[in-house]
Enzyme design. Structure first.
Site, PDB file in Angstrom:
ATOM      1  N   LYS A  92      56.474  -3.634 106.445  1.00  0.00           N
ATOM      2  CA  LYS A  92      56.295  -4.794 107.306  1.00  0.00           C
ATOM      3  C   LYS A  92      56.191  -4.349 108.767  1.00  0.00           C
ATOM      4  O   LYS A  92      56.940  -3.471 109.206  1.00  0.00           O
ATOM      5  CB  LYS A  92      57.468  -5.763 107.113  1.00  0.00           C
ATOM      6  CG  LYS A  92      57.303  -7.106 107.831  1.00  0.00           C
ATOM      7  CD  LYS A  92      58.409  -8.068 107.435  1.00  0.00           C
ATOM      8  CE  LYS A  92      58.231  -9.419 108.141  1.00  0.00           C
ATOM      9  NZ  LYS A  92      59.250 -10.400 107.724  1.00  0.00           N
ATOM     10  N   SER A 167      57.315 -14.870 107.095  1.00  0.00           N
ATOM     11  CA  SER A 167      56.633 -13.921 107.951  1.00  0.00           C
ATOM     12  C   SER A 167      56.178 -12.665 107.231  1.00  0.00           C
ATOM     13  O   SER A 167      55.421 -11.869 107.773  1.00  0.00           O
ATOM     14  CB  SER A 167      57.557 -13.530 109.112  1.00  0.00           C
ATOM     15  OG  SER A 167      58.719 -12.877 108.638  1.00  0.00           O
ATOM     16  N   SER A 191      61.354 -15.981 105.057  1.00  0.00           N
ATOM     17  CA  SER A 191      60.238 -15.059 105.247  1.00  0.00           C
ATOM     18  C   SER A 191      59.998 -14.094 104.101  1.00  0.00           C
ATOM     19  O   SER A 191      58.948 -13.448 104.047  1.00  0.00           O
ATOM     20  CB  SER A 191      60.438 -14.263 106.546  1.00  0.00           C
ATOM     21  OG  SER A 191      60.304 -15.105 107.669  1.00  0.00           O
TER      22      SER A 191
END
Length: 481
Positions: A92, A167, A191
């Site tokens: 990420k 996210s 997320s």
């Protein structure tokens, strides 16, 4: 470790990308396929599919192939290799990676190259994972829709006109497309769970402290966690086994070793006590397509022999707890950034930071009292039940052009957070929660089911998710790109 799959392996294309992480691990350990071949296959899949979805935003193919060669050499020498040996992972873009661009989705860090790995990356690499790049995020990971001014939006692999969630949206989309077998992510308000729901993969929000974080300025905070994503529950548990376990750099890290999550997930569903609610006890608007999936999930558990009751804990105070502690943590982490660059932070995020600036001691004290009361109500609730079934997101994947949904089931949403309540109310409880594929709308959009467990009952949640997954096989349906 799972047995090697019986399917014929095709090395002339990227067919290896459709195997599970455990299947690939078995093939690699048996030396039926090399780490270099696995990485090459995933790079080919990325080249073919990523332009359509924009999931992986930074790619390091030369480094990945060099690491794969070294991994093959270690195995050939008879050296010990880790449980993620040879598996390619794009991290990420809010997780610091040594020597690799890490932008956090903001122009302020468009050229940022960290000089060290953060703990979650450090652990995966030590377990043999091979870094292939970074996955897309919203700016500073704020919000459950993945778009930013550096790399643009990530699109849903099942419908390119729709959001992939966020996210960890880039991570979820990359998994769904077979660009990587495992992915890391983080979750404050959903997320890990929302993008998993939107992309028909699995995302697990572990108990705070289960996956220790470092470096971390607010090391005692519990609202934000890091955790695993994969295309099935067993692979998710495999990655958690590497991420989890104590670390002296995290004051809240739990002592249970990560290896405990490599045990079999098989359980007798007939022994489960299952509560379910389509709308968190009537508190939230939820689209009918989502409600139908939660209802079907309850029916699946009932048919498996579980004791299933429609019931829901009292989430009073969850809204204030989450909003207050989130604003406090955003100010602690990003207040100085906003002070330096007041015009360079997107409006909604800047507004959250300013809310944190405006907090006083009495606000934090009230939130913590509500937080404690919420914990005790959840504790009492889970004395009666093993797991709770809820919607992950209150609506199906929405158009990618939207900043955020302005209404859910005809009820207005007034901020970019409002539509995420079904996820962030659970965040406020501190309970572990899993998003597992729960079905599809008539027009083919994925919908996940959220499985919540008692305080620190992470393994029970994974077992329940595994039982549901094996009974339904919704996660086997892959996008056609």
């Amino acid at each position: 470790m799972a047995e090697a799959p019986s399917e014929e392996i095709t090395r002339t294309d990227d067919g290896l990308c459709d195997f599970t992480a455990r299947e690939l691990s078995a093939l690699l350990s048996a030396r039926e396929v090399s780490a270099r071949e696995v990485v090459q296959a995933h790079l080919a899949r990325i080249e073919r599919t990523n332009p359509a979805v924009n999931a992986i935003v930074t790619l390091v193919p030369e480094q990945a192939l060099a690491e794969a060669h070294e991994a093959d050499q270690r195995l050939a020498r008879g050296a010990d290799v880790g449980p993620l040996h040879g598996l390619p992972i794009a991290h990420k873009d809010t997780h610091d990676t040594a020597g690799i661009l890490t932008t956090y989705g903001t122009p302020l860090l468009a050229d940022n190259v960290p000089d060290r790995d953060e703990l979650i990356v450090e652990r995966m690499r030590a377990a043999g994972a091979i870094t292939i790049g970074k996955t897309n995020v919203p700016e500073f990971a704020a919000g459950s829709h993945t778009f930013n001014p550096v790399f643009g939006a990530t699109r849903n692999p099942y419908d390119l006109s729709r959001s992939a969630g966020g996210s960890s949206g880039g991570a979820a989309a990359a998994l769904a497309c077979g660009m990587q077998p495992l992915a890391d992510g983080s979750d404050m308000g959903g997320s890990l769970r929302n993008p998993a729901s939107y992309c028909n993969v699995v995302g697990f929000r572990p108990s705070p402290g289960r996956v220790p974080t470092w470096p971390e300025d607010t090391a005692w905070a519990t609202m934000a966690v890091q955790g695993p994503m994969a295309r099935n529950v067993a692979d998710t548990a495999l990655l958690l086994s590497v991420m989890a376990g104590p670390d002296p750099r995290s004051p809240i890290s739990l002592e249970t070793p990560g290896s405990s999550f490599r045990k079999s997930l098989h359980c007798d569903p007939a022994g489960l006590r299952v509560a379910w609610s389509p709308d968190l006890g009537g508190r939230l608007p939820v689209e009918p397509a989502v409600t139908a999936v939660v209802e079907d999930a309850a029916l699946v558990f009932s048919e498996l022999g579980a004791e299933v009751v429609q019931d829901c804990p009292d989430f009073t105070g969850a809204e204030e707890v989450f909003r207050t502690l989130r604003a406090w943590q955003f100010e602690a982490g990003l207040g100085a950034v906003l002070a330096r660059e007041p015009d360079s932070v997107k409006f909604d995020l800047a507004d959250n930071i300013r809310q944190g600036i405006g907090l006083v001691g009495a606000d934090i004290a009230r939130a913590e009292k509500l937080h404690s009361a919420l914990f005790h109500r959840m504790r009492a609730f889970f004395e009666r039940y093993d797991v709770l079934l809820l919607p992950v997101s209150q609506l199906v994947p929405f158009p990618v052009e939207w900043e955020w949904p302005r209404e859910v089931a005809d009820v207005p949403m007034h901020s970019y957070l409002d539509w995420m309540r079904s996820a962030y109310y659970v965040s406020a409880t501190g309970c572990p929660a899993l998003s597992v594929p729960g079905g599809f709308t008539p027009d083919g959009l994925p919908v996940g089911v959220q499985i919540v467990g008692a305080h620190r009952a992470d393994f029970t949640v994974l077992q329940a998710g595994y039982a549901f997954e094996q009974a339904t096989l919704y996660g086997d349906r892959r996008p056609e790109l």
